[in-house]
Design a protein around this motif. Structure first.
Motif, PDB file in Angstrom:
ATOM      1  N   ASN A  41      -6.126  -5.314  -0.307  1.00 35.34           N
ATOM      2  CA  ASN A  41      -5.513  -4.437   0.698  1.00 35.34           C
ATOM      3  C   ASN A  41      -5.990  -4.785   2.110  1.00 35.34           C
ATOM      4  OD1 ASN A  41      -3.994  -2.925  -1.139  1.00 35.34           O
ATOM      5  ND2 ASN A  41      -5.685  -1.519  -1.546  1.00 35.34           N
ATOM      6  N   ALA A  42      -7.270  -5.132   2.239  1.00 38.47           N
ATOM      7  CA  ALA A  42      -7.818  -5.417   3.571  1.00 38.47           C
ATOM      8  C   ALA A  42      -7.334  -6.751   4.115  1.00 38.47           C
ATOM      9  CB  ALA A  42      -9.349  -5.398   3.512  1.00 38.47           C
ATOM     10  N   THR A  43      -7.223  -7.767   3.257  1.00 42.40           N
ATOM     11  CA  THR A  43      -6.904  -9.105   3.766  1.00 42.40           C
ATOM     12  C   THR A  43      -5.422  -9.442   3.700  1.00 42.40           C
ATOM     13  OG1 THR A  43      -7.328 -10.130   1.597  1.00 42.40           O
ATOM     14  CG2 THR A  43      -9.181  -9.981   3.126  1.00 42.40           C
ATOM     15  N   ALA A  44      -4.727  -8.933   2.699  1.00 42.16           N
ATOM     16  CA  ALA A  44      -3.314  -9.287   2.530  1.00 42.16           C
ATOM     17  C   ALA A  44      -2.370  -8.199   3.015  1.00 42.16           C
ATOM     18  CB  ALA A  44      -3.017  -9.600   1.059  1.00 42.16           C
ATOM     19  N   GLY A  45      -2.855  -6.971   3.140  1.00 44.12           N
ATOM     20  CA  GLY A  45      -1.977  -5.861   3.495  1.00 44.12           C
ATOM     21  C   GLY A  45      -1.238  -6.080   4.800  1.00 44.12           C
ATOM     22  N   HIS A  46      -1.947  -6.484   5.850  1.00 46.42           N
ATOM     23  CA  HIS A  46      -1.316  -6.674   7.161  1.00 46.42           C
ATOM     24  C   HIS A  46      -0.369  -7.873   7.146  1.00 46.42           C
ATOM     25  CE1 HIS A  46      -3.410  -3.540   9.365  1.00 46.42           C
ATOM     26  NE2 HIS A  46      -4.519  -3.884   8.736  1.00 46.42           N
ATOM     27  N   GLN A  47      -0.710  -8.887   6.364  1.00 47.83           N
ATOM     28  CA  GLN A  47       0.159 -10.057   6.313  1.00 47.83           C
ATOM     29  C   GLN A  47       1.474  -9.736   5.603  1.00 47.83           C
ATOM     30  OE1 GLN A  47      -1.609 -13.926   5.764  1.00 47.83           O
ATOM     31  NE2 GLN A  47      -3.653 -13.044   5.748  1.00 47.83           N
ATOM     32  N   ILE A  48       1.402  -8.954   4.530  1.00 50.84           N
ATOM     33  CA  ILE A  48       2.635  -8.541   3.848  1.00 50.84           C
ATOM     34  C   ILE A  48       3.443  -7.622   4.747  1.00 50.84           C
ATOM     35  CG2 ILE A  48       3.516  -7.128   1.946  1.00 50.84           C
ATOM     36  CD1 ILE A  48       2.784  -9.928   1.071  1.00 50.84           C
ATOM     37  N   ALA A  49       2.783  -6.738   5.503  1.00 52.81           N
ATOM     38  CA  ALA A  49       3.499  -5.832   6.407  1.00 52.81           C
ATOM     39  C   ALA A  49       4.285  -6.612   7.450  1.00 52.81           C
ATOM     40  CB  ALA A  49       2.516  -4.877   7.080  1.00 52.81           C
ATOM     41  N   LYS A  50       3.735  -7.727   7.901  1.00 51.09           N
ATOM     42  CA  LYS A  50       4.441  -8.532   8.898  1.00 51.09           C
ATOM     43  C   LYS A  50       5.609  -9.310   8.288  1.00 51.09           C
ATOM     44  CE  LYS A  50       0.497  -9.083  12.018  1.00 51.09           C
ATOM     45  NZ  LYS A  50       1.121  -8.297  13.102  1.00 51.09           N
TER      46      LYS A  50
ATOM     47  N   TRP B  37       0.586   5.244  -0.992  1.00 47.49           N
ATOM     48  CA  TRP B  37       1.050   3.938  -0.532  1.00 47.49           C
ATOM     49  C   TRP B  37       1.222   3.957   0.981  1.00 47.49           C
ATOM     50  CZ3 TRP B  37       0.049   0.701  -4.012  1.00 47.49           C
ATOM     51  CH2 TRP B  37       0.346   0.903  -5.367  1.00 47.49           C
ATOM     52  N   SER B  38       0.962   2.824   1.599  1.00 48.90           N
ATOM     53  CA  SER B  38       1.211   2.649   3.022  1.00 48.90           C
ATOM     54  C   SER B  38       1.707   1.227   3.217  1.00 48.90           C
ATOM     55  CB  SER B  38      -0.064   2.889   3.838  1.00 48.90           C
ATOM     56  OG  SER B  38      -0.973   1.812   3.655  1.00 48.90           O
ATOM     57  N   GLY B  39       2.010   0.885   4.472  1.00 49.19           N
ATOM     58  CA  GLY B  39       2.506  -0.453   4.748  1.00 49.19           C
ATOM     59  C   GLY B  39       1.515  -1.546   4.413  1.00 49.19           C
ATOM     60  N   THR B  40       0.224  -1.200   4.367  1.00 48.40           N
ATOM     61  CA  THR B  40      -0.797  -2.204   4.094  1.00 48.40           C
ATOM     62  C   THR B  40      -1.537  -1.955   2.775  1.00 48.40           C
ATOM     63  OG1 THR B  40      -2.396  -0.969   5.426  1.00 48.40           O
ATOM     64  CG2 THR B  40      -1.159  -2.716   6.536  1.00 48.40           C
ATOM     65  N   THR B  41      -1.131  -0.942   2.030  1.00 46.83           N
ATOM     66  CA  THR B  41      -1.728  -0.693   0.716  1.00 46.83           C
ATOM     67  C   THR B  41      -0.847  -1.349  -0.340  1.00 46.83           C
ATOM     68  OG1 THR B  41      -2.615   1.434   1.456  1.00 46.83           O
ATOM     69  CG2 THR B  41      -2.550   1.043  -0.911  1.00 46.83           C
ATOM     70  N   LEU B  42      -1.343  -2.395  -0.949  1.00 46.92           N
ATOM     71  CA  LEU B  42      -0.553  -3.181  -1.892  1.00 46.92           C
ATOM     72  C   LEU B  42      -0.875  -2.842  -3.344  1.00 46.92           C
ATOM     73  CD1 LEU B  42      -0.907  -6.689  -0.180  1.00 46.92           C
ATOM     74  CD2 LEU B  42       0.682  -4.825   0.358  1.00 46.92           C
ATOM     75  N   VAL B  43      -2.134  -2.499  -3.605  1.00 49.11           N
ATOM     76  CA  VAL B  43      -2.579  -2.194  -4.968  1.00 49.11           C
ATOM     77  C   VAL B  43      -3.521  -0.999  -4.924  1.00 49.11           C
ATOM     78  CG1 VAL B  43      -2.309  -4.502  -5.969  1.00 49.11           C
ATOM     79  CG2 VAL B  43      -4.390  -3.955  -4.707  1.00 49.11           C
ATOM     80  N   ARG B  44      -3.611  -0.302  -6.039  1.00 48.93           N
ATOM     81  CA  ARG B  44      -4.547   0.806  -6.144  1.00 48.93           C
ATOM     82  C   ARG B  44      -4.901   1.014  -7.612  1.00 48.93           C
ATOM     83  NH1 ARG B  44      -0.327   5.644  -4.439  1.00 48.93           N
ATOM     84  NH2 ARG B  44       0.726   5.858  -6.452  1.00 48.93           N
ATOM     85  N   VAL B  45      -5.996   1.712  -7.852  1.00 50.55           N
ATOM     86  CA  VAL B  45      -6.488   1.945  -9.202  1.00 50.55           C
ATOM     87  C   VAL B  45      -6.058   3.325  -9.672  1.00 50.55           C
ATOM     88  CG1 VAL B  45      -8.581   2.314 -10.559  1.00 50.55           C
ATOM     89  CG2 VAL B  45      -8.447   0.386  -8.993  1.00 50.55           C
ATOM     90  N   ALA B  46      -5.558   3.398 -10.899  1.00 51.61           N
ATOM     91  CA  ALA B  46      -5.121   4.675 -11.487  1.00 51.61           C
ATOM     92  C   ALA B  46      -6.201   5.173 -12.440  1.00 51.61           C
ATOM     93  CB  ALA B  46      -3.792   4.495 -12.204  1.00 51.61           C
ATOM     94  N   ASP B  47      -7.376   5.491 -11.896  1.00 52.10           N
ATOM     95  CA  ASP B  47      -8.514   5.837 -12.741  1.00 52.10           C
ATOM     96  C   ASP B  47      -8.333   7.196 -13.419  1.00 52.10           C
ATOM     97  OD1 ASP B  47     -10.982   4.617 -13.577  1.00 52.10           O
ATOM     98  OD2 ASP B  47     -12.018   6.289 -12.624  1.00 52.10           O
TER      99      ASP B  47
END
Length: 205
Positions: free
Chosen positions: A187-196, A4-14
């Motif tokens: 993560n690419a489009t919403a991550g920075h907006q959520i971080a702000k 997880w990071s400030g801009t990682t909102l979702v990830r796959v648990a493959d």
């Protein structure tokens, strides 16, 4: 899985998904079992070749409450990450719901009286962002704020599903490819907006 990071909102648990398969075969998938069970539940025949409708259905199956823990993991400090289609024009939308603590508001717009706020879940075992919950002490007033960031996904290059899957593995492959596209774009489009809003860059809005 990606940390997880400030801009990682979702990830796959493959890896977890394959480990929890019934047979242990290379293509076995816990997610696949849920997909097969839900194929006739919410996915109309005409939607099976529609990239947006198929993705919304697959995402719904991949996340709580249907799969818990989900094939798609949502960062613990967020409330939910949903994919929907607009009821007006059918466009794909992503909605991220997040708790907003009082300290993230500018001083002039914080609650004008003493009330409890969201608290960190003391039973959370995450090494990164911690899950927030309502105060355990319910004897005092609480003001629990949340926000929903809704973004159009007009520029996403969506996976094209086959629409017919003679074997379950083909359905699983289509769904996983569709999900992978969504995870990357969210993560690419919403991550920075959520971080702000609520991350390390956030506050004072």
């Amino acid at each position: 899985m990606t940390d997880w990071s400030g801009t990682t909102l979702v990830r796959v648990a493959d890896d977890y998904d394959r480990e929890r398969g019934d047979s242990g075969a290379p293509l076995d998938s816990r997610f696949g079992r849920y997909l097969a069970q839900k194929l006739d539940d919410g996915l109309w025949e005409e939607d099976r070749t529609d990239p947006k409708a198929f993705l919304v259905w697959a995402w719904h199956v991949a996340t709580p409450p249907i799969m818990s823990p989900g094939y798609v993991r949502i960062r613990p400090d967020l409330g939910s990450v949903r994919l929907t289609q607009s009821q007006y024009d059918g466009r794909l939308l992503v909605e991220i719901e997040t708790p907003v603590q009082h300290g993230q508001l500018a001083p002039g717009v914080r609650p004008p009286y003493a009330v409890r706020d969201w608290e960190t879940d003391r039973y959370s075992y995450s090494d990164g962002p911690q899950r927030l919950q309502a105060p355990e002490d319910e004897s005092r007033p609480a003001l629990l704020l949340s926000a929903v960031l809704r973004l159009p996904a007009d520029d996403w290059q969506l996976h094209e599903p086959a629409g017919k899957w003679p074997v379950e593995e083909l359905l699983i492959d289509d769904a996983k490819q569709a999900i992978a596209v969504a995870v990357k774009h969210i993560n690419a489009t919403a991550g920075h907006q959520i971080a702000k809003l609520v991350g390390s860059e956030g506050g004072h809005w």
